[in-house]
Design a protein around this motif. Structure first.
Motif: not given
Length: 329
Positions: A173-175, A271-277
């Motif tokens: 939700x954060x990203x 975490x890696x599969x989130x939209x962090x990038x």
């Protein structure tokens, strides 16, 4: 005392069940003393796991609570009725024991759940009934404790896993949020939540490490001795009920430890599969640090030698079989 007197007087009585019960009681006492030593720490951890003021109640908490309560009740009911069945069968076998006493000129106390020795005659009313009641109540109180300790560890491990799953959703939700200010604020919450979860896992391992070490060192010997008693034909139904209880206790503990390890192993992937990038460079650095801290799987230690998992369960069962074969040989 019954074992010592039997060996000293060279009485023609099978003592395999005596040996099995002595090992069981030693393992039980060790687990209970270890649990009592950390009881205040466990109570504080339970209190903290029940506090949802800061990050809210994790989704699915009520359903998980109902499921775990059901498991706990089933374990308690099994332990209660196992002792009832065990005691009842032993009492029914009283007449057979008395005939054996008459044939071999023995002085065994018959009908008790465990073989006991007494310096005076107790086979008259109401002394026999009082001693029988005391033995049954003592076993009923004592023998369910190891199983319930394992169930408690299972429950607490599941509550830590529930918070891990909650954190995964918070990170996603954060990203997904496009507002930079809100995203930074949520990321700070996620970092603090992650630190708190790591602390909970460490405290959980510290609280139950000695109890799980008892499983590592004692359960194989207990099951091996009970299996030997079963092969010898001494009260096979009673022995089978007893073995199942110890195996369930070990399985519940190992299931809780394995569930915690598996959830923590999957956490970096989520975490890696989130939209962090798509986030700002500063938030991406925070994600990298979080991933770095998540490389080591969370686990419950079984003393200094192993961790509680399905591999430990298999190892203990294999060791119990080895002990049984050695005793039989």
């Amino acid at each position: 005392m019954h074992l010592l007197v039997t060996l000293k007087d060279k009485v023609d009585v099978n003592v395999s069940e005596d040996v099995a019960l002595i090992v069981c009681f030693l393992g039980t006492y060790y687990s209970v003393f270890a649990f009592t030593k950390n009881q205040s720490k466990i109570a504080l951890l339970l209190q903290d796991l029940s506090n949802f003021e800061r990050y809210g109640m994790p989704p699915g908490f009520e359903n998980l609570e109902k499921k775990l309560n059901l498991w706990s009740k089933c374990a308690f009911i099994y332990a209660f009725f196992a002792v009832v069945v065990y005691s009842s069968i032993k009492f029914v076998q009283r007449s057979k024991c008395q005939k054996n006493n008459a044939q071999k000129n023995l002085d065994e106390n018959c009908g008790f759940p465990t073989a006991i020795w007494s310096p005076v005659d107790i086979n008259y009313f109401p002394v026999y009934q009082m001693v029988y009641f005391y033995v049954v109540v003592s076993i009923q109180t004592l023998m369910k404790l190891v199983l319930m300790i394992s169930v408690l560890m299972l429950e607490m491990a599941h509550y830590v896993v529930l918070r891990i799953e909650h954190l995964e959703k918070m990170i996603v939700e954060c990203f997904e949020n496009r507002n930079t200010t809100i995203r930074k604020r949520k990321m700070i919450e996620c970092i603090l939540y992650h630190t708190e979860i790591l602390e909970y896992a460490s405290r959980l391992s510290n609280c139950f490490s000695n109890d799980m070490f008892a499983h590592l060192t004692m359960t194989a010997a207990i099951c091996g001795c009970l299996e030997k008693s079963f092969i010898d034909g001494e009260s096979q139904v009673c022995t089978l009920v007893h073995i199942i209880g110890w195996i369930l206790s070990l399985f519940f503990a190992c299931y809780g430890g394995q569930h915690l390890m598996s959830a923590s192993d999957l956490f970096p992937t989520k975490i890696w599969n989130s939209l962090w990038y798509q986030a700002e460079p500063s938030l991406q650095k925070d994600v990298i640090f979080m991933l770095f801290r998540s490389q080591k799987a969370l686990s419950v230690a079984a003393g200094p030698f192993d961790v509680v998992s399905f591999s430990l369960f298999v190892s203990v069962m294999k060791m119990s079989y080895t002990i049984m074969c050695y005793l039989t040989k």
